[in-house]
Design a protein around this motif. Structure first.
Motif, PDB file in Angstrom:
ATOM      1  N   PHE B 101       0.833  -1.203   0.000  1.00 21.98           N
ATOM      2  CA  PHE B 101       0.000   0.000   0.000  1.00 21.98           C
ATOM      3  C   PHE B 101       0.871   1.258   0.000  1.00 21.98           C
ATOM      4  CE2 PHE B 101      -2.351   3.236   2.482  1.00 21.98           C
ATOM      5  CZ  PHE B 101      -3.412   3.430   1.619  1.00 21.98           C
ATOM      6  N   GLY B 102       1.822   1.293   0.948  1.00 23.94           N
ATOM      7  CA  GLY B 102       2.672   2.473   1.087  1.00 23.94           C
ATOM      8  C   GLY B 102       3.496   2.746  -0.157  1.00 23.94           C
ATOM      9  N   ILE B 103       4.087   1.701  -0.693  1.00 23.29           N
ATOM     10  CA  ILE B 103       4.964   1.874  -1.858  1.00 23.29           C
ATOM     11  C   ILE B 103       4.159   2.323  -3.077  1.00 23.29           C
ATOM     12  CG2 ILE B 103       6.411   0.638  -3.511  1.00 23.29           C
ATOM     13  CD1 ILE B 103       7.431  -1.021  -1.131  1.00 23.29           C
ATOM     14  N   SER B 104       2.998   1.686  -3.276  1.00 23.77           N
ATOM     15  CA  SER B 104       2.232   2.058  -4.469  1.00 23.77           C
ATOM     16  C   SER B 104       1.667   3.475  -4.319  1.00 23.77           C
ATOM     17  CB  SER B 104       1.113   1.050  -4.730  1.00 23.77           C
ATOM     18  OG  SER B 104       0.242   1.006  -3.631  1.00 23.77           O
ATOM     19  N   LEU B 105       1.384   3.870  -3.097  1.00 18.39           N
ATOM     20  CA  LEU B 105       0.813   5.205  -2.876  1.00 18.39           C
ATOM     21  C   LEU B 105       1.880   6.287  -2.997  1.00 18.39           C
ATOM     22  CD1 LEU B 105      -1.937   6.504  -1.991  1.00 18.39           C
ATOM     23  CD2 LEU B 105      -1.057   6.476   0.330  1.00 18.39           C
ATOM     24  N   MET B 116      -5.219   0.884  -2.284  1.00 17.86           N
ATOM     25  CA  MET B 116      -5.936   0.042  -1.331  1.00 17.86           C
ATOM     26  C   MET B 116      -6.308  -1.292  -1.963  1.00 17.86           C
ATOM     27  SD  MET B 116      -8.670   2.042   0.961  1.00 17.86           S
ATOM     28  CE  MET B 116      -9.622   0.939   1.954  1.00 17.86           C
ATOM     29  N   ILE B 117      -6.836  -1.202  -3.195  1.00 17.69           N
ATOM     30  CA  ILE B 117      -7.217  -2.430  -3.895  1.00 17.69           C
ATOM     31  C   ILE B 117      -5.973  -3.295  -4.113  1.00 17.69           C
ATOM     32  CG2 ILE B 117      -8.073  -3.332  -6.103  1.00 17.69           C
ATOM     33  CD1 ILE B 117      -9.938  -0.862  -6.169  1.00 17.69           C
ATOM     34  N   PHE B 118      -4.879  -2.642  -4.477  1.00 15.43           N
ATOM     35  CA  PHE B 118      -3.627  -3.366  -4.690  1.00 15.43           C
ATOM     36  C   PHE B 118      -3.212  -4.107  -3.407  1.00 15.43           C
ATOM     37  CE2 PHE B 118       1.157  -3.162  -4.845  1.00 15.43           C
ATOM     38  CZ  PHE B 118       1.304  -4.177  -5.765  1.00 15.43           C
ATOM     39  N   ALA B 119      -3.269  -3.393  -2.268  1.00 12.66           N
ATOM     40  CA  ALA B 119      -2.859  -4.006  -0.997  1.00 12.66           C
ATOM     41  C   ALA B 119      -3.737  -5.203  -0.656  1.00 12.66           C
ATOM     42  CB  ALA B 119      -2.921  -2.971   0.127  1.00 12.66           C
ATOM     43  N   VAL B 120      -5.048  -5.041  -0.882  1.00 13.92           N
ATOM     44  CA  VAL B 120      -5.966  -6.133  -0.557  1.00 13.92           C
ATOM     45  C   VAL B 120      -5.720  -7.320  -1.494  1.00 13.92           C
ATOM     46  CG1 VAL B 120      -8.390  -6.809  -0.554  1.00 13.92           C
ATOM     47  CG2 VAL B 120      -7.701  -4.656   0.488  1.00 13.92           C
ATOM     48  N   GLU B 169       1.063  11.887   1.214  1.00  8.91           N
ATOM     49  CA  GLU B 169      -0.148  11.136   0.846  1.00  8.91           C
ATOM     50  C   GLU B 169      -0.642  10.315   2.034  1.00  8.91           C
ATOM     51  OE1 GLU B 169       2.749  11.013  -0.617  1.00  8.91           O
ATOM     52  OE2 GLU B 169       2.617  11.235  -2.785  1.00  8.91           O
ATOM     53  N   ILE B 170       0.320   9.681   2.737  1.00  9.05           N
ATOM     54  CA  ILE B 170      -0.060   8.848   3.865  1.00  9.05           C
ATOM     55  C   ILE B 170      -0.555   9.704   5.027  1.00  9.05           C
ATOM     56  CG2 ILE B 170       0.857   7.287   5.614  1.00  9.05           C
ATOM     57  CD1 ILE B 170       2.479   5.945   3.506  1.00  9.05           C
ATOM     58  N   GLN B 171       0.086  10.849   5.214  1.00 11.71           N
ATOM     59  CA  GLN B 171      -0.352  11.751   6.282  1.00 11.71           C
ATOM     60  C   GLN B 171      -1.814  12.132   6.091  1.00 11.71           C
ATOM     61  OE1 GLN B 171       1.621  12.605   8.768  1.00 11.71           O
ATOM     62  NE2 GLN B 171       3.531  11.772   7.976  1.00 11.71           N
ATOM     63  N   ASP B 172      -2.175  12.433   4.829  1.00  8.85           N
ATOM     64  CA  ASP B 172      -3.564  12.798   4.553  1.00  8.85           C
ATOM     65  C   ASP B 172      -4.495  11.629   4.854  1.00  8.85           C
ATOM     66  OD1 ASP B 172      -2.602  15.179   3.730  1.00  8.85           O
ATOM     67  OD2 ASP B 172      -2.645  14.700   1.585  1.00  8.85           O
ATOM     68  N   PHE B 173      -4.005  10.435   4.509  1.00  9.86           N
ATOM     69  CA  PHE B 173      -4.839   9.252   4.649  1.00  9.86           C
ATOM     70  C   PHE B 173      -5.155   8.959   6.116  1.00  9.86           C
ATOM     71  CE2 PHE B 173      -5.260   4.523   4.598  1.00  9.86           C
ATOM     72  CZ  PHE B 173      -6.473   4.513   3.950  1.00  9.86           C
ATOM     73  N   VAL B 257      -3.621  -1.898   5.385  1.00 11.34           N
ATOM     74  CA  VAL B 257      -3.976  -0.526   5.018  1.00 11.34           C
ATOM     75  C   VAL B 257      -4.295   0.278   6.283  1.00 11.34           C
ATOM     76  CG1 VAL B 257      -5.650   0.893   3.787  1.00 11.34           C
ATOM     77  CG2 VAL B 257      -4.842  -1.236   2.764  1.00 11.34           C
ATOM     78  N   TYR B 258      -5.050  -0.349   7.191  1.00 12.07           N
ATOM     79  CA  TYR B 258      -5.469   0.332   8.413  1.00 12.07           C
ATOM     80  C   TYR B 258      -4.260   0.745   9.257  1.00 12.07           C
ATOM     81  CZ  TYR B 258      -7.969   1.259  12.742  1.00 12.07           C
ATOM     82  OH  TYR B 258      -8.469   1.857  13.862  1.00 12.07           O
ATOM     83  N   THR B 259      -3.292  -0.176   9.398  1.00 13.20           N
ATOM     84  CA  THR B 259      -2.141   0.163  10.240  1.00 13.20           C
ATOM     85  C   THR B 259      -1.331   1.291   9.623  1.00 13.20           C
ATOM     86  OG1 THR B 259      -0.942  -1.646   9.200  1.00 13.20           O
ATOM     87  CG2 THR B 259      -1.818  -2.063  11.377  1.00 13.20           C
TER      88      THR B 259
END
Lengths: 336, 401
Positions: B101-105, B116-120, B169-173, B257-259
């Motif tokens: 998730f992190g890398i793709s984002l 998110m879909i990628f991570a799942v 991006e992650i901060q916003d998420f 994703v949640y963590t």
């Protein structure tokens, strides 16, 4: 006279029929894999086969192999013990603190560690044997419990300035005779005794019977519950011994991560060694080889200059391969 | 005449009904949760607690409820599928899918939904590997997931050389799990973490429907109860089991994703640090009444068990300061697990002895006693009672193969 000769002959034949071969296929495969790995590592990193590298490797194998003997017993009875890492932790910290604060000499300290380990193992044993709950649940519970006890003994800091009481087990000059590390020699001796016990004694055979079918074993007159209790207590005792080796292997400081993840390493060594997780089948010789393989992979990855975390990947891969070959052979055995 | 029949059938009297009610795991857990909240409120009133323990505190503690509950639901699927089903690798799958998730984002600049879909998908794929090895190739689940625990954890650590991934991006998420006021009635209620509604509720509702209202759910319970019988009944047992492992992977992906959102960075050891996420998840599943031998388990009880552990942990932090608190949490987890399972084993045994045992197969099944066949102790008690239990012995035989 000839009659008795015939009788012994017959007994021998019977024994041969009942007992598995001295060395199983899995063990030969493992020896092959280890030899190949050592040759590859020896060729690519010249330092590997030098005595300065193999000695420490063997020292690190010892605790895994020693706890592995107990774990093999446990898994043969169709149980499992995921609390051994926490037992190592409690035994190590209790012993370390008594070394620092009371200056305990070698033998009393060793005895203390063994006693602590055996007591915790016996608690597991009582709960598993009489608690009517699956061993994995019990030992998950006691794992947390023991870790709590260990952390309480630690207080909130590390144990510092440990005296070199356990150098006998260490990597230094005091830790080996004629180039053979004492810790590894002890592991080999314990494995040999356990091998003999499992193979040639009534008690040992009954462990296989319990793992194969506890109900049938009970009907055959085996006292199932005391035997199970004994097996877990033994595993705890051996974890206590391994704790002393862990104290020797490190620096003079013991930190709170001691023993963490040890249970998975040991279980990996046992299953790579060909012991069936369903119970009823397994050998301690395989476990020793499995421990050797796990540690070789860990050291080898470092020696090759790869990220050390990659070792976990190979351990996982070896578990899959080892259990896979065992499954294939099991299928062939059933077909014939 | 009628009274006699009633007596023979042992129809439940009021007392017995209360007894049955009290034996329901969900009810027991609910009572414990209520007791915990009441005790903590009293302690708060007495001024013993370190901070203020009120509804706001309990609500904000729910932020750590979400991953626990999701992973416990994952264990519910896998353990219920039977044949020694268990998933030790969830923590590693959380780490690895979180990294995906992190890398793709951040590194690949994907949008949040795509990442998110990628991570799942990554999580589900990892679960599928577990499932293929366990269900189709015959590896014991404990071994499979022990091996993949190592392998996935290693990949997650190596992929970025142990460095966490973070970025704006992650901060916003992070907002998507942070505490929010509920619309309309929110003013009266404490602030709930948004993750409860974005992650937990949808999963819980869908999982409940799948388990209780679909053919798949029935198949899952069937293969967990008796694999051979299910096979004879035309259930594709291997596919059903594979799907259970994939569900576990999928849920781990979501927790990944949640963590990332919770810690505001993708940490390569998110699911494996310390003793990892698998142990609490299994503990909660067992506490929630999931039988380790398969075939038994309710989603509601598992969620309640997760709630109990979450609030218990939160309460401990309010009673025992700092580092010591984290240690007492370990103690509590261990004692609760041991206490619940030992009590359960003892009660089951007592019920088995006390019940008038009808000799027919259906009646034995109707008793609902799934014997813990893997436990030698349970086997020997069966032996002590005499060998008049066709279900027990058949079961233990099939299990010991």
């Amino acid at each position: 006279m000839s009659e008795s000769a015939v009788k012994t002959q017959q007994q021998r034949v019977n024994t041969r029929k009942i007992l598995p071969p001295f060395v199983t296929g899995q063990e030969i495969v493992l020896i092959g894999v280890i030899v190949v790995l050592w040759v590859i590592l020896g060729l690519t990193t010249p330092a590997f086969l030098a005595a300065g590298s193999v000695g420490p490797l063997l020292v690190q194998v010892a605790p895994i192999a020693i706890i592995g003997v107990g774990m093999t017993f446990v898994i043969i009875t169709a149980g499992i013990d995921v609390s051994v890492g926490s037992i190592v932790m409690v035994a190590a910290v209790v012993t370390a603190r008594s070394l620092v604060e009371f200056g305990l000499p070698f033998w009393p300290a060793l005895l203390l560690s063994l006693l602590v380990g055996a007591a915790l193992g016996a608690l597991n044993g009582v709960l598993v044997a009489y608690g009517r709950v699956h061993a994995i649940i019990i030992t998950f519970g006691t794992m947390n419990l023991f870790r709590f006890i260990g952390l309480q003994v630690f207080g909130s800091s590390t144990v510092n300035n440990m005296p070199p009481t356990f150098n006998f087990f260490g990597r230094g000059d005091a830790g080996s005779t004629l180039g053979i590390p004492h810790a590894f020699a002890i592991a080999v001796v314990i494995t040999a005794i356990a091998w003999w016990y499992l193979r040639y004694t009534k008690g040992g055979r009954s462990l296989y019977a319990i793992g194969g079918n506890a109900h049938a074993a009970r009907l055959a007159g085996i006292k199932v519950q005391p035997r199970i209790l004994m097996v877990y207590a033994l595993t705890g005792l051996l974890a206590g011994l391994a704790a002393c080796m862990t104290l020797a292997a490190g620096t003079s400081t013991l930190d709170q991560s001691v023993g963490t993840g040890r249970e998975l390493q040991v279980i990996a060594a046992v299953v790579i060694g060909g012991t069936s997780i369903i119970g009823g089948r397994g050998s301690v010789v395989g476990t020793l080889l499995g421990a050797l393989l796990v540690q070789t992979v860990s050291s080898g990855v470092v020696q090759l200059g790869w990220p050390s975390q990659l070792a976990f990947f190979f351990v996982g891969l070896f578990i899959v391969i080892a259990v896979g070959t065992d499954l294939v052979r099991e299928r062939a055995r059933r077909r014939s | 005449m009628t009274t006699q029949t009633t007596a023979q059938r042992r129809g439940p009297s009021l007392g017995e009904r209360v007894g049955l009610f009290a034996q329901d795991r969900g009810i027991q857990l609910l009572i414990l949760v209520v007791i915990l909240v009441v005790v903590m409120s009293i302690l708060n009133g007495a001024g013993v607690t370190i901070g203020r323990v009120n509804s706001d505190y309990f609500a904000s503690a729910l932020i750590s409820f979400v991953p626990l509950a999701l992973l416990a639901i994952a264990q519910l699927f896998v353990i219920t599928s039977g044949k020694g089903g268990i998933d030790l690798s969830v923590g590693s799958m959380v780490s690895l899918s979180g990294m995906a998730f992190g890398i793709s984002l951040v590194d690949w600049g994907w949008t949040v939904p795509a990442a998110m879909i990628f991570a799942v998908i990554v999580g589900t794929g990892l679960g599928a590997i577990n499932g293929l090895l366990s269900a189709y190739l015959g590896y014991p689940a404990l071994i499979t997931t022990l091996a993949t625990y190592y392998a996935y954890r290693s990949i997650a650590l190596v992929v970025t050389d142990q460095k966490p991934v973070s970025g704006s991006e992650i901060q916003d998420f992070y907002q998507s799990v942070a505490a929010v006021e509920l619309p309309l009635i929110g003013g009266q209620l404490p602030l709930f973490p948004l993750g409860l509604f974005t992650f937990f509720l949808p999963v819980a509702v869908i999982a409940w429907l799948v388990l209780n209202r679909t053919a798949y759910g029935r198949k899952l319970y069937a293969i967990g109860t008796n694999d051979t019988a299910a096979q004879w009944a035309g259930v594709d047992t291997r596919r059903t089991r594979l799907t259970a492992f994939m569900v576990s992977g999928l849920l781990s992906g979501l927790v990944g994703v949640y963590t990332v959102a919770q810690f505001a960075s993708a940490r390569p050891d998110a699911g494996t640090a310390g003793s990892g996420m698998a142990l609490p998840a299994i503990t909660i599943a067992v506490l929630g009444g999931v039988a380790i031998t398969g075939g038994i388990g309710k989603l509601g009880s598992v969620a309640l068990a997760a709630l109990l552990i979450t609030w218990l942990n939160a309460s401990i932090l309010m009673l025992v300061p700092g580092n010591e608190g984290a240690q007492v949490q370990l103690l509590a987890l261990g004692v609760v697990l041991l206490g619940a399972s030992l009590l359960d084993g003892w009660l089951q045994n007592r019920r088995k002895r006390g019940a008038v045992k009808p000799p027919t197969l259906t009646a034995a099944i109707a008793l609902g006693d799934k014997p813990m066949v893997d436990t030698p102790a349970a086997d020997t008690t069966a032996a002590a009672q005499g060998i008049d239990e066709p279900v027990d012995s058949a079961d233990s035989e099939s299990d010991s193969r």
